[in-house]
Write an enzyme that holds these catalytic residues in place. Sequence first.
Site, short mmCIF file in Angstrom:
data_model
loop_
_atom_site.label_atom_id
_atom_site.label_comp_id
_atom_site.label_asym_id
_atom_site.label_seq_id
_atom_site.Cartn_x
_atom_site.Cartn_y
_atom_site.Cartn_z
N GLY A 1 0.84 -1.21 0.00
CA GLY A 1 0.00 0.00 0.00
C GLY A 1 0.86 1.24 0.00
CB THR B 1 0.98 3.96 4.67
OG1 THR B 1 -0.29 4.49 4.32
CG2 THR B 1 1.54 4.70 5.86
CG ASP C 1 -7.82 -0.69 3.74
OD1 ASP C 1 -7.22 0.16 3.07
OD2 ASP C 1 -7.75 -1.90 3.51
CE LYS D 1 -2.80 -5.29 6.47
NZ LYS D 1 -2.46 -4.15 5.58
N GLY D 2 -6.75 -5.00 3.17
CA GLY D 2 -7.07 -5.63 1.90
C GLY D 2 -7.56 -4.66 0.85
N GLY D 3 -7.44 -3.34 1.15
CA GLY D 3 -7.78 -2.35 0.14
C GLY D 3 -6.98 -2.59 -1.14
CD GLU E 1 -1.56 -6.37 3.18
OE1 GLU E 1 -1.07 -5.35 2.71
OE2 GLU E 1 -2.78 -6.47 3.42
C1 5RP Z 1 -3.33 -3.67 1.20
C2 5RP Z 1 -3.65 -3.10 2.52
C3 5RP Z 1 -3.13 -1.73 2.82
O1 5RP Z 1 -2.33 -1.80 3.95
C4 5RP Z 1 -4.27 -0.81 3.07
O2 5RP Z 1 -5.12 -0.84 1.91
C5 5RP Z 1 -3.82 0.62 3.33
O3 5RP Z 1 -3.29 1.18 2.17
P1 5RP Z 1 -2.76 2.66 2.11
O4 5RP Z 1 -1.55 2.74 2.98
O5 5RP Z 1 -2.45 2.87 0.65
O6 5RP Z 1 -3.87 3.57 2.57
O7 5RP Z 1 -4.28 -3.70 3.35
O8 5RP Z 1 -3.91 -4.93 1.01
#
Ligand code: 5RP
Length: 222
Positions: free
Chosen positions: A31, A33, A89, A99-101, A108
């Site tokens: 992701g 971050t 998320d 999580k999982g966005g 993960e």
């Molecule tokens: C990916 C995730 C990411 O950690 C979550 O989506 C946060 O993403 P970002 O840091 O871009 O906001 O779970 O599967």
Amino acid sequence: MDADIEISKKSAAEKALEYIRDGMVIGLGTGSTANYFIEFLSRRIQEEGLSIIGIPTSKRTEKLANGLGIKLSNLDHHPRIDLDVDGADQIDPEFNLIKGGGGAHTLEKKVATASKRFIVIADSSKLVNRLERAIPIEVLPSAREVVEQELIKMGGKSVLRRNFTTDGGNLILDTRIEIQNSMNLESALNSIHGVIDNGLFARRRPDMIIIADGKNITIRKR
Ligand code: 5RP
């Protein structure tokens, strides 16, 4: 791109560097971050000549870390990880996560579970009183229909993530469902045949969260 949110993500990622020690095996999240963390980590490895092995949680992360010259391995070779740093998320007051966005939650979760310490880095918009986002559920393509039917029986409403397959070649059903007990729901979702894993992290919650609002950092431990 919201400039403040990017500053917050960078600040949280930079703070997490304080927990890095020479010789560590480190889980590398997925992701935007986590990407900042990986970039800062690679800089620190080069500047200080640190011996660090990274365990990537997705092909995207593997590509990024590889390009930045971080030595990489996997769970087969390193089943015990010293520290995992990843984004989220949504985070509730008990540190349950969605999580999982980015659709990478299956690996993960495995990496977080194999880690002695799990740190979540996030901007403050990720903090919520109650988890309420759709939960990403990774499903075998051939089981999509039956899983959807099972989810309806459980009171869930799913939307197939369009034009997306996971690193494992599977699909994601983003599912709105009431979360009464996150631990029970996490297990119940995974007990549906055809489900690989879901994005609720209630059984492996972070040991610490680093939350940034601009340059203001809050650290909370469990
Ligand atoms: C990916 C995730 C990411 O950690 C979550 O989506 C946060 O993403 P970002 O840091 O871009 O906001 O779970 O599967």
